[in-house]
Design an enzyme around this catalytic site. Structure first.
Site, short mmCIF file in Angstrom:
data_model
loop_
_atom_site.label_atom_id
_atom_site.label_comp_id
_atom_site.label_asym_id
_atom_site.label_seq_id
_atom_site.Cartn_x
_atom_site.Cartn_y
_atom_site.Cartn_z
N GLU A 39 20.40 -20.84 -7.47
CA GLU A 39 19.61 -19.58 -7.54
C GLU A 39 21.02 -19.01 -8.12
O GLU A 39 20.12 -17.42 -9.21
CB GLU A 39 18.83 -19.67 -6.99
CG GLU A 39 17.65 -17.98 -6.41
CD GLU A 39 17.54 -17.59 -8.06
OE1 GLU A 39 17.16 -18.30 -8.57
OE2 GLU A 39 17.35 -16.25 -7.63
N LYS B 14 9.69 -9.85 -17.05
CA LYS B 14 9.58 -10.14 -15.63
C LYS B 14 8.89 -11.73 -15.84
O LYS B 14 8.68 -11.95 -14.92
CB LYS B 14 9.33 -9.01 -15.16
CG LYS B 14 9.16 -9.01 -14.12
CD LYS B 14 9.99 -9.22 -13.05
CE LYS B 14 9.93 -9.80 -11.21
NZ LYS B 14 10.56 -10.55 -10.90
N CYS C 151 0.73 -1.60 0.50
CA CYS C 151 0.40 0.07 0.22
C CYS C 151 0.21 1.30 -0.31
O CYS C 151 1.88 1.38 0.10
CB CYS C 151 -0.83 -0.35 1.35
SG CYS C 151 -1.58 -1.57 1.37
N TRP D 127 -3.39 -2.35 -1.13
CA TRP D 127 -2.84 -4.17 -1.56
C TRP D 127 -3.36 -4.68 -1.27
O TRP D 127 -3.15 -5.16 -0.06
CB TRP D 127 -0.87 -3.97 -1.95
CG TRP D 127 -0.29 -4.92 -2.61
CD1 TRP D 127 -0.59 -5.87 -1.33
CD2 TRP D 127 0.00 -5.27 -3.52
NE1 TRP D 127 0.06 -7.62 -2.44
CE2 TRP D 127 0.11 -6.69 -3.27
CE3 TRP D 127 0.25 -4.84 -4.71
CZ2 TRP D 127 0.85 -7.62 -4.04
CZ3 TRP D 127 0.81 -5.61 -5.55
CH2 TRP D 127 1.08 -6.39 -5.19
N ASN E 180 -1.15 0.39 6.36
CA ASN E 180 -0.22 -0.10 5.63
C ASN E 180 -0.13 -1.17 6.83
O ASN E 180 0.60 -0.76 8.35
CB ASN E 180 0.94 0.26 5.18
CG ASN E 180 0.68 1.26 4.15
OD1 ASN E 180 -0.51 1.14 3.01
ND2 ASN E 180 2.22 1.65 2.99
N GLY E 181 -0.51 -2.74 5.95
CA GLY E 181 0.51 -3.39 7.07
C GLY E 181 -1.42 -4.76 7.85
O GLY E 181 -1.88 -4.90 6.85
N ARG F 148 4.79 0.73 -6.30
CA ARG F 148 4.30 -0.27 -5.38
C ARG F 148 3.17 -1.06 -5.10
O ARG F 148 2.87 -2.45 -5.30
CB ARG F 148 3.95 0.79 -4.44
CG ARG F 148 4.92 1.39 -3.16
CD ARG F 148 4.79 2.95 -2.75
NE ARG F 148 4.38 1.46 -0.75
CZ ARG F 148 5.04 1.63 -0.72
NH1 ARG F 148 6.46 2.04 -0.84
NH2 ARG F 148 4.77 1.17 0.54
N GLU G 194 21.72 -14.64 -15.32
CA GLU G 194 21.25 -13.72 -16.02
C GLU G 194 20.86 -12.03 -15.74
O GLU G 194 20.54 -11.27 -16.80
CB GLU G 194 19.23 -13.81 -15.76
CG GLU G 194 19.04 -13.62 -14.34
CD GLU G 194 17.54 -13.73 -13.44
OE1 GLU G 194 16.61 -13.47 -14.67
OE2 GLU G 194 17.53 -14.01 -12.64
N HIS H 215 32.17 -36.78 -10.41
CA HIS H 215 32.21 -38.11 -11.59
C HIS H 215 31.41 -36.67 -12.69
O HIS H 215 30.52 -37.44 -13.98
CB HIS H 215 30.57 -38.02 -11.60
CG HIS H 215 29.97 -38.59 -9.64
ND1 HIS H 215 30.63 -40.06 -9.48
CD2 HIS H 215 30.26 -38.44 -8.90
CE1 HIS H 215 30.35 -40.06 -7.92
NE2 HIS H 215 29.80 -39.94 -7.47
N LYS I 81 21.35 -16.08 -10.87
CA LYS I 81 20.90 -14.37 -11.11
C LYS I 81 22.35 -14.22 -11.90
O LYS I 81 22.30 -13.06 -12.03
CB LYS I 81 21.99 -14.31 -9.16
CG LYS I 81 20.34 -14.46 -8.71
CD LYS I 81 18.86 -13.10 -8.88
CE LYS I 81 18.21 -13.12 -9.42
NZ LYS I 81 17.74 -14.96 -9.58
C1 AGP Z 1 14.59 -15.19 -12.07
O1 AGP Z 1 14.88 -13.91 -11.81
C2 AGP Z 1 13.66 -14.50 -13.64
N1 AGP Z 1 12.87 -13.53 -13.49
C3 AGP Z 1 13.01 -15.87 -13.89
O2 AGP Z 1 13.24 -17.20 -13.23
C4 AGP Z 1 11.44 -16.30 -13.25
O3 AGP Z 1 12.01 -16.38 -11.91
C5 AGP Z 1 10.46 -17.05 -13.89
O4 AGP Z 1 9.95 -17.12 -15.22
C6 AGP Z 1 9.49 -17.44 -12.98
O5 AGP Z 1 8.58 -16.34 -12.81
P1 AGP Z 1 7.81 -16.19 -12.18
O6 AGP Z 1 7.71 -16.90 -10.56
O7 AGP Z 1 6.79 -15.08 -11.87
O8 AGP Z 1 6.47 -17.38 -11.79
#
Ligand code: AGP
Length: 603
Positions: free
Chosen positions: A478, A598, A2, A73, A99-100, A27, A485, A501, A482
């Site tokens: 993960e 995204k 919010c 939100w 908010n909260g 936000r 990408e 292996h 990072k």
């Molecule tokens: C992660 O940094 C990427 N942006 C991408 O792997 C993302 O996690 C993936 O596309 C899944 O997206 P979602 O969590 O919105 O489903």
């Protein structure tokens, strides 16, 4: 998350509040509302975006020198006009925005109903104006009544309160959820984030946790929640407009990395009974969890890596078998589901096409579906039977950071809940969760500079290994994503025990390798993997707790000690920072990396 805006002063209030709310639109929200305090208390609120509200109010000129506005939100109560803030007391003389989450709102509401108060909405927020109304029967000031009401409330909140009885005053209270104050000349401002204030003043007072403020034209007075006066000089903020939009950070990704402690706090609100060290998970019915014989998790990218961490956590804490499947594979597999299967999808956006297809696959098979998502009203929310919302707030950078950490936290909560349902509470783990946001703040404060210097030394790197065992392997996956990408460095995550292996053939003199060592039960084995790569000439960075100092690494990033299952919540932060600073060294487009989106709404 919010947005809050407030103003006391000679300017025309309505356009100023509307403009402030628009600055905070990033936000994310699903309804908006404003109160202007003049001769009368004028209330306007609308479901949907601010421009719908703005259109309604076009050409309207109101007197009055005080106003508050809110973008909501939705948490408790659907995103409707009735549930939008501000909320009023019985006579409509007092308005509150918030908010909260008020964790004990049901008990408070029952008592207020017994006292004869009447409610209009289904929100937790609406108890607040009625609590203050009740307190004003014995308190002589709006500040005193608001502080007394705040003392009755449990949970996280940022409040702004106005009342016809106390014209030209705004009372603000902060417990966890952020609030900032703008200091003007003959006018003063309030907002949930600095960008909304910068068009009017650069003199900013940060309201600290458990503090309150009385905002009037003549000035701002600060108090503890017990009413003790505080003195503090305003900061002078020199951000440009772009920086302002990113809260002073150069990139959304860095802002969101730094928002992680707060995101963890907010995700925990309402989900832990601290007095009894128990996890509360009302979103997922107990009988569904108790009856599960196998949990299938399906997701993509970062969310998939959270799912892998979830596997280790749920199997080790609750003894429930878990299968984790990449959604784009799972949706075409003909998985034979056993009796008592439960499906869980994880998705920050709630719109990823492959993940939605996996969700539909569960449903076609008649399997009950759970979802962990960050976006209210997303497609996943419409399809899944039961939804747990992470409270990371809108994640703008393509590279997921705070959403990942709150997904892992959500899976920790699920693992502990499953364990509790088997009669095995995890009090030590639950207690430790309380410390995690502070420990995450420590990691940011203690390691960011070290990571930045390491990234500078590694700036010519073009390939990299990240190794780990158990939960550290999930974190390695993960961390590698990072780096790939956003800095475009080819980084391979590998189960440390698997290196010999085959991939060990790639380890030669000067190869850069990162080893994660937060799982004490696997420490000795991880140590031998470190020796394995060192013996072949690798240069090793190790991430561990101080008791891991016997690691003979070339560089050690020491994390504040915590319990093994919570290790990923801390070790991920330096890996995110490493990817960020590598991308910066290479001049990459950090918030919008090449080829990526995204939310991947295509197959
Ligand atoms: C992660 O940094 C990427 N942006 C991408 O792997 C993302 O996690 C993936 O596309 C899944 O997206 P979602 O969590 O919105 O489903």
């Amino acid at each position: 998350m919010c947005g809050i805006v407030g103003y006391v002063g000679p300017r025309e209030v309505l356009p100023l509040i509307l403009q402030g709310l628009k600055t905070l639109e990033y936000r994310g929200y699903d309804s908006a509302g404003i109160v202007i305090l003049g001769e009368d208390l004028s209330l306007f609120k609308r479901q949907g975006k601010i421009n719908a509200l703005e259109k309604d109010l076009q050409g309207l000129h109101l007197d009055g020198r005080t106003g508050i506005g809110h973008t909501r939100w939705a948490t408790h109560g659907a995103p409707t006009e009735l549930n939008a803030h501000p909320h009023l007391d019985c006579d409509g003389n007092l308005a509150v925005i918030h908010n909260g989450i008020i964790e004990n709102y049901l008990q408070l509401k029952a008592e207020l109903l017994r006292l004869g108060h009447h409610f209009r909405s289904e929100t937790d927020t609406e108890v607040i104006p009625h609590l203050i109304e009740e307190q004003l029967k014995s308190q002589s000031s709006l500040l005193g009544a608001t502080l007394a009401a705040s003392a009755q409330m449990e949970g996280a909140f940022a409040l702004a309160v106005v009342s016809k009885r106390f014209p030209n005053q705004i009372v603000a209270v902060r417990r966890e959820s952020p609030l900032v104050l703008g200091v003007g000349k003959g006018e003063n401002f309030l907002a949930s984030d600095i960008p909304a204030l910068l068009p009017y003043t650069r003199d900013i007072l940060i309201l600290n946790n458990n503090e309150a403020a009385l905002i009037e034209e003549s000035g701002i007075q600060l108090f503890t929640l017990e009413g003790k006066a505080l003195q503090r000089q305003p900061l002078s903020i020199d951000w440009d407009a772009k920086m302002a939009e990113r809260g002073g950070y150069e990139h959304y990704m860095l802002k969101e990395i730094h928002e992680q402690p707060q995101a963890l706090r907010e995700t925990m609100v309402g989900h832990i009974d601290w007095d009894h060290s128990l996890v509360l998970l009302p979103e997922f019915p107990d009988d569904l969890l108790t009856g599960a014989r196998r949990l299938y998790i399906s997701a993509c990218g970062t969310a998939y890596h959270a799912g892998i961490a979830g596997k280790y956590l749920i199997e080790s804490l609750a003894g429930l078998p878990v299968e984790v499947e990449i959604a784009s594979e799972f949706r075409y597999r003909r998985t034979p589901f056993v009796e008592g299967s439960l499906g869980l999808v994880i998705s920050q956006s709630g719109e990823t096409m492959d993940t939605l297809a996996a969700l539909k696959r569960f449903k076609e098979q008649g399997i009950p579906t759970l979802a962990i998502t960050n976006v209210q009203g997303s497609s996943v929310c419409r399809e899944a039977d039961h939804i747990f919302y992470t409270k990371a707030g809108p994640e703008i950078a393509v590279a997921s950071t705070k959403a990942y950490l709150t997904q892992v936290l959500s899976l920790i909560l699920l693992a502990v809940k499953l364990s509790q349902l088997k009669g095995q509470p995890q009090p030590e783990l639950v207690c430790e969760l309380k410390r995690i946001p502070l420990l995450a703040e420590r990691v940011l404060a203690e390691l960011e500079k070290t990571v930045q210097e390491y990234a500078n030394r590694m700036r010519f790197l073009d390939d990299y290994f990240i190794l780990g065992r158990g939960l550290d392997f999930a974190s390695a996956l993960e961390g590698a994503l990072k780096l790939k990408e956003i800095s475009y460095v080819h980084c391979e995550a590998y189960a440390a025990g698997e290196l010999k292996h085959g991939p060990l053939a790639l380890v030669t003199q000067g190869k850069q390798v990162c080893i994660l060592a937060t799982q004490r039960n696997l420490f000795a084995k991880t140590l031998s993997n470190l020796k394995e790569v060192k013996a072949r000439g690798a240069e090793v960075l190790a991430l561990s707790f101080p008791d891991g100092n016997e690691l003979e690494a070339d560089e050690i990033w020491s994390l504040p000690p915590t319990l093994d299952p919570l290790g990923p919540l801390l070790s991920m932060i330096p890996l995110q920072l490493f990817a960020y600073y590598m991308a910066k060294e290479k001049g990459c487009d950090i918030d919008q990396p090449r080829n990526l989106a995204k939310s991947v709404t295509v197959e």
